[in-house]
Design an enzyme around this catalytic site. Structure first.
Site, mmCIF file in Angstrom:
data_model
loop_
_atom_site.group_PDB
_atom_site.id
_atom_site.type_symbol
_atom_site.label_atom_id
_atom_site.label_comp_id
_atom_site.label_asym_id
_atom_site.label_seq_id
_atom_site.Cartn_x
_atom_site.Cartn_y
_atom_site.Cartn_z
ATOM 1 N N VAL A 1 0.868 -1.177 0.000
ATOM 2 C CA VAL A 1 0.000 0.000 0.000
ATOM 3 C C VAL A 1 0.904 1.226 0.000
ATOM 4 O O VAL A 1 1.868 1.300 0.781
ATOM 5 C CB VAL A 1 -0.942 0.025 1.217
ATOM 6 C CG1 VAL A 1 -1.779 1.308 1.218
ATOM 7 C CG2 VAL A 1 -1.853 -1.200 1.231
ATOM 8 N N LEU B 1 -5.988 -2.859 2.036
ATOM 9 C CA LEU B 1 -5.559 -4.249 2.120
ATOM 10 C C LEU B 1 -6.727 -5.153 2.494
ATOM 11 O O LEU B 1 -6.901 -6.226 1.909
ATOM 12 C CB LEU B 1 -4.420 -4.396 3.135
ATOM 13 C CG LEU B 1 -4.033 -5.845 3.469
ATOM 14 C CD1 LEU B 1 -3.635 -6.618 2.228
ATOM 15 C CD2 LEU B 1 -2.913 -5.866 4.500
ATOM 16 N N TYR C 1 -1.479 -10.313 9.359
ATOM 17 C CA TYR C 1 -2.335 -11.277 8.665
ATOM 18 C C TYR C 1 -3.176 -12.179 9.562
ATOM 19 O O TYR C 1 -4.068 -12.873 9.072
ATOM 20 C CB TYR C 1 -1.475 -12.120 7.715
ATOM 21 C CG TYR C 1 -0.933 -11.277 6.590
ATOM 22 C CD1 TYR C 1 -1.735 -10.902 5.521
ATOM 23 C CD2 TYR C 1 0.372 -10.800 6.620
ATOM 24 C CE1 TYR C 1 -1.257 -10.098 4.504
ATOM 25 C CE2 TYR C 1 0.864 -9.992 5.601
ATOM 26 C CZ TYR C 1 0.041 -9.643 4.557
ATOM 27 O OH TYR C 1 0.523 -8.845 3.554
ATOM 28 N N PHE D 1 7.924 -16.632 -1.734
ATOM 29 C CA PHE D 1 7.152 -16.337 -2.934
ATOM 30 C C PHE D 1 6.390 -15.035 -2.764
ATOM 31 O O PHE D 1 6.324 -14.488 -1.682
ATOM 32 C CB PHE D 1 6.188 -17.479 -3.263
ATOM 33 C CG PHE D 1 5.251 -17.861 -2.137
ATOM 34 C CD1 PHE D 1 4.024 -17.236 -1.991
ATOM 35 C CD2 PHE D 1 5.591 -18.863 -1.234
ATOM 36 C CE1 PHE D 1 3.155 -17.595 -0.970
ATOM 37 C CE2 PHE D 1 4.731 -19.221 -0.205
ATOM 38 C CZ PHE D 1 3.518 -18.589 -0.077
#
Length: 414
Positions: free
Chosen positions: A85, A95, A124, A414
């Protein structure tokens, strides 16, 4: 002007890359060659952005991924990456809205889980993610390790280690990586693109330094592992070498291969220190040394975060070492995993179905996500107050079901 959240178009992709680099505090320069290299390998339908006045101010991308489950099975994942962001648009809920869009699409596709590597820990958990694997990096001081100075790095089991090149690694590596996924939970698949980029292919903004490669073959000539590594060129006073060998990638599918490759990298002339790169926390390396204290921990941290989207598929895909049944009352604010689920498991298989029976454990989806690959303890989470034991002893029973002899290993970022 209101901020619009949507997938980007091909013409907007350069601006999306620029916003991505800005968010990660990289130089906000996007050469045309970089765009041309990256564009064919992204799904624009899963490349999301927040757009304000024609400018990308937030980025979010996902792709299809396979994650190894306990026992060697596989789970289809919605792998989330490249989340940023802009500093001008923080704390506006961008988000949260992008995550909601992506998880809804993942559930609609039938993905069993979502995964990510968290740049910042506190973000998260509120979206149902929990850290499901951990990684450790060691720095080995070979002067203290107690190894025989006459060591050659030659295996003593009839096998051999040979220097190789990326062409051979590209030929044998994918098969070895798939075998590793059958041995350890938490291993994410590597695409042909991943293998290419990991061996120097594709456009880069940073210079590429070609690593050395070495392959271990068993006495029968079968390749069972390889290592990719780089060395610096540092010398101290009186012309004493103080070089550091840094492991970029090490895959071994037998104990003999793992032991031989570690002994090899610890035997290279002029090397004083070995940096292991990210390894499973129970990697055997420290105990292969006569003095394990020579391997000091550089980093020990959470690695892959997991979010369950389909409880039944996730719990039925893995294997279990004992026979037991548990009723799990799962809390999920987004609803994907919410409900009461009865897990009946044994070494022969498992079933997980909705139930109205009384719960044994009450827990948030983020905490169930921490447990499914076997890296976390239900007893510890209960002691922390994160899991409620509706039936005394249920957390200990859950540990007997969920914990694994080998900890999950997620070797790739990743």
């Amino acid at each position: 002007m209101s901020v619009e959240l949507r997938a980007v178009t091909e013409s907007e992709f350069p601006d999306w890359l620029r916003a991505l680099r800005t968010g990660f505090l990289n130089e906000p320069v996007v050469p045309d060659a970089l765009v041309a290299d990256r564009l064919p390998h992204v799904d624009l339908g899963r490349t999301l952005a927040a757009v304000d006045g024609g400018r990308v101010v937030a980025t979010f991308r996902s792709f299809r991924q396979e994650v190894s489950a306990v026992g060697g099975g596989g789970l289809t994942a919605d792998a989330i990456t490249q989340v940023t962001v802009a500093p001008t648009h923080r704390r506006r809920g961008l988000l949260s809205r992008l995550m909601s869009m992506d998880l809804a699409a993942a559930r609609e596709r039938g993905d069993a889980i979502a995964t990510l590597i968290a740049a910042e820990y506190p973000i998260y958990g509120r979206y149902g993610f929990g850290p499901a694997s951990s990684s450790t990096e060691w720095r080995v001081d070979l002067r203290r390790a107690g190894l025989d100075p006459r060591r050659t790095g030659r295996p003593e089991d009839g096998g051999r280690v040979d220097l190789s090149d990326k062409a051979e690694v590209l030929r044998i590596g994918p098969g070895l990586h798939r075998r590793l996924a059958g041995l350890r939970a938490g291993v994410t698949d590597r695409s042909a693109r991943d293998w290419s980029v990991g061996t120097g292919g594709g456009q880069r903004l940073e210079p590429w330094t070609e690593p050395y490669y070495a392959v271990y073959r068993s006495a029968s000539g079968e390749p069972e592992g390889y290592v990719a590594y780089r060395c610096d060129d540092k010398w101290g006073d009186a012309k004493q070498p103080e070089c550091t060998l840094s492991v970029r990638d090490l895959i071994a599918v037998t104990p003999a291969a793992e032991h031989a490759l570690w002994r090899f990298v610890c035997s290279v002339d002029w090397v004083t220190f070995v940096r292991t790169g990210y390894r499973a926390p129970d990697d055997p390396l420290p105990l292969l040394l006569p003095d394990p204290r020579a391997a000091t921990t550089v980093s020990h941290t959470d690695m892959m975060w997991l979010r369950i989207l389909d409880v039944a598929r996730v719990l039925e895909e893995r294997t279990y070492p004992v026979t037991d049944g548990l009723v799990l009352d799962v809390r999920d604010g987004d609803g994907y995993a919410a409900g009461r689920h009865r897990l009946d498991a044994s070494p022969k298989g498992a079933s997980c179905v909705p139930t109205t029976a009384s719960a044994d454990l009450v827990l948030d989806v983020a905490d169930l996500s921490r447990l499914v690959l076997g890296d976390e303890s239900a007893v510890r989470l209960a002691l922390l107050g994160r899991i409620e034991e509706a039936v005394p002893g249920a957390a200990a029973r859950a540990d007997l079901l969920f914990r694994t002899p080998l900890r999950p290993f997620s070797p790739d970022v990743f």
